[in-house]
Design an enzyme around this catalytic site. Structure first.
Site, short mmCIF file in Angstrom:
data_model
loop_
_atom_site.label_atom_id
_atom_site.label_comp_id
_atom_site.label_asym_id
_atom_site.label_seq_id
_atom_site.Cartn_x
_atom_site.Cartn_y
_atom_site.Cartn_z
N SER A 142 47.31 -1.21 5.97
CA SER A 142 46.92 -1.29 4.55
C SER A 142 47.77 -0.28 3.82
O SER A 142 48.33 0.64 4.43
CB SER A 142 45.44 -0.90 4.42
OG SER A 142 45.11 -0.64 3.07
N TYR A 155 38.01 4.24 6.54
CA TYR A 155 39.04 3.20 6.40
C TYR A 155 40.43 3.84 6.33
O TYR A 155 41.36 3.41 7.03
CB TYR A 155 38.75 2.40 5.14
CG TYR A 155 39.57 1.14 4.96
CD1 TYR A 155 39.18 -0.05 5.57
CD2 TYR A 155 40.71 1.13 4.18
CE1 TYR A 155 39.91 -1.21 5.40
CE2 TYR A 155 41.46 -0.03 4.01
CZ TYR A 155 41.06 -1.20 4.62
OH TYR A 155 41.79 -2.35 4.45
P1 NAD Z 1 37.99 -10.66 5.68
O1 NAD Z 1 36.64 -10.05 5.57
O2 NAD Z 1 38.35 -11.86 4.88
O3 NAD Z 1 38.30 -11.02 7.22
C1 NAD Z 1 38.00 -10.15 8.24
C2 NAD Z 1 38.08 -10.90 9.55
O4 NAD Z 1 37.74 -9.98 10.60
C3 NAD Z 1 37.08 -12.05 9.64
O5 NAD Z 1 37.64 -13.10 10.40
C4 NAD Z 1 35.90 -11.43 10.39
O6 NAD Z 1 35.09 -12.36 11.07
C5 NAD Z 1 36.67 -10.53 11.35
N1 NAD Z 1 35.86 -9.46 11.92
C6 NAD Z 1 35.13 -8.52 11.26
N2 NAD Z 1 34.51 -7.73 12.16
C7 NAD Z 1 34.88 -8.18 13.38
C8 NAD Z 1 34.57 -7.78 14.70
N3 NAD Z 1 33.74 -6.76 14.97
N4 NAD Z 1 35.11 -8.48 15.73
C9 NAD Z 1 35.91 -9.55 15.50
N5 NAD Z 1 36.23 -9.96 14.27
C10 NAD Z 1 35.73 -9.28 13.23
O7 NAD Z 1 38.99 -9.45 5.42
P2 NAD Z 1 40.55 -9.39 5.05
O8 NAD Z 1 40.64 -8.85 3.68
O9 NAD Z 1 41.25 -10.64 5.40
O10 NAD Z 1 41.01 -8.22 6.02
C11 NAD Z 1 41.81 -8.42 7.16
C12 NAD Z 1 42.56 -7.13 7.47
O11 NAD Z 1 43.40 -6.83 6.36
C13 NAD Z 1 41.66 -5.92 7.67
O12 NAD Z 1 42.18 -5.13 8.72
C14 NAD Z 1 41.76 -5.19 6.35
O13 NAD Z 1 41.54 -3.81 6.49
C15 NAD Z 1 43.21 -5.48 5.99
N6 NAD Z 1 43.50 -5.32 4.56
C16 NAD Z 1 42.86 -6.05 3.61
C17 NAD Z 1 43.19 -5.85 2.28
C18 NAD Z 1 42.56 -6.62 1.17
O14 NAD Z 1 42.80 -6.27 0.00
N7 NAD Z 1 41.78 -7.64 1.44
C19 NAD Z 1 44.16 -4.90 1.93
C20 NAD Z 1 44.77 -4.18 2.93
C21 NAD Z 1 44.45 -4.40 4.25
#
Ligand code: NAD
Length: 260
Positions: A142, A155
């Site tokens: 991130s 985080y």
């Molecule tokens: P999201 O909530 O849409 O998806 C998260 C995914 O992780 C889902 O498939 C969920 O089922 C899975 N998950 C959650 N806990 C779990 C567990 N204990 N075991 C297995 N699977 C699990 O979130 P997202 O925004 O797509 O985030 C994905 C990654 O991107 C994360 O690591 C997040 O930190 C990172 N990220 C997101 C953003 C943003 O703005 N959305 C920005 C930077 C980084």
């Protein structure tokens, strides 16, 4: 480009993970999905993307906070697909609170899911990649792996940690065909961020649109979300021949957030 390869993407039933899995499938890679919630719609999306290449799509529901379940998932992938050529460590959760009010169990869960799970998948995937002398490990960090924000202690700690883990993984394999890099998104409108928009709107009694503008305006000069599709294309680049000697980078796609 990735025909015959297998990619395992953690947390790929939603958001960024699903975007990356879809982009890799479009390049012909077989996909192992992981994550909670509905699996059939994500599976159908990924299968459709890889239809021309005739890809196979598997699923394992391992909870990324549990090392033993991660071990089961890696065994399943090896048994069903031969080996994991591309490992995308993406599963992640968020919790927002001041440090003195931060629930200890949330701290433990975020460190386990957002950081330790990548150690476990990586240590288990590496031997086969090294033997094949080809592998790609992509850690979805991130912009919070590069800079901090208030109320996100666990985080930010986990994401800085995974950027460090990326560098060590890259260095330990630098003379091989196995590379490791991190992707550092700014805001991406997924369920993880929608919850933060909703909380902002509720706390201030403002509309969802206004809360979204505020959220972007505080951090992201481009005033636009990065998309899972764009992040998927960056993952494809890391897997391409042009990515052969890209090692240990933390590449932000953040609308200028970290440039300030
Ligand atoms: P999201 O909530 O849409 O998806 C998260 C995914 O992780 C889902 O498939 C969920 O089922 C899975 N998950 C959650 N806990 C779990 C567990 N204990 N075991 C297995 N699977 C699990 O979130 P997202 O925004 O797509 O985030 C994905 C990654 O991107 C994360 O690591 C997040 O930190 C990172 N990220 C997101 C953003 C943003 O703005 N959305 C920005 C930077 C980084």
């Amino acid at each position: 480009m990735l025909k015959g390869k297998t990619a395992l993407v953690t947390g790929s039933t939603s958001g960024i993970g699903l975007g990356i899995a879809t982009a890799l499938a479009r390049q012909g890679a077989h996909i192992v999905l992981n994550g909670f919630g509905d699996v059939e719609a994500p599976r159908a999306q990924v299968l459709e993307a890889g239809k021309a290449a005739g890809i196979k799509v598997g699923y394992h529901g391992a909870d990324m906070s549990k090392a033993s379940e991660i071990e089961d998932m890696m065994k399943y992938a090896a048994a069903e697909f031969g080996r994991v050529d591309i490992l995308v460590n993406n599963a992640g959760i968020q919790h927002v609170a001041k440090m003195e009010e931060f629930p200890v169990e949330k701290w433990d869960a975020i460190i386990a899911i957002n950081l330790s799970s990548a150690f476990h998948t990586t240590r288990l995937a590496l031997p086969a990649m090294q033997q094949a002398n080809w592998g790609r490990i992509i850690n979805v960090a991130s912009v919070h792996g590069l800079v901090g924000s208030a109320q996100k202690s666990a985080y930010v700690a986990a994401k800085h940690g995974i950027v460090g883990l990326t560098k060590v993984t890259a260095l330990e394999n630098a003379s091989t065909g196995v590379t490791c890099n991190a992707i550092c998104p700014g805001w991406v409108l997924t369920p993880l961020v929608q919850k933060q928009v909703d909380a902002k709107a509720a706390a201030q009694g403002i509309s969802n649109d206004e809360a979204t503008k505020q959220l972007l305006g505080e951090k992201e000069p481009s005033m636009q979300f990065t998309t899972p599709e764009e992040l998927g294309e960056l993952a494809v680049f890391f897997c391409s021949p042009a990515g052969n000697n890209v090692r240990g980078v933390a590449w932000n796609m953040d609308g200028g957030w970290a440039a300030q």
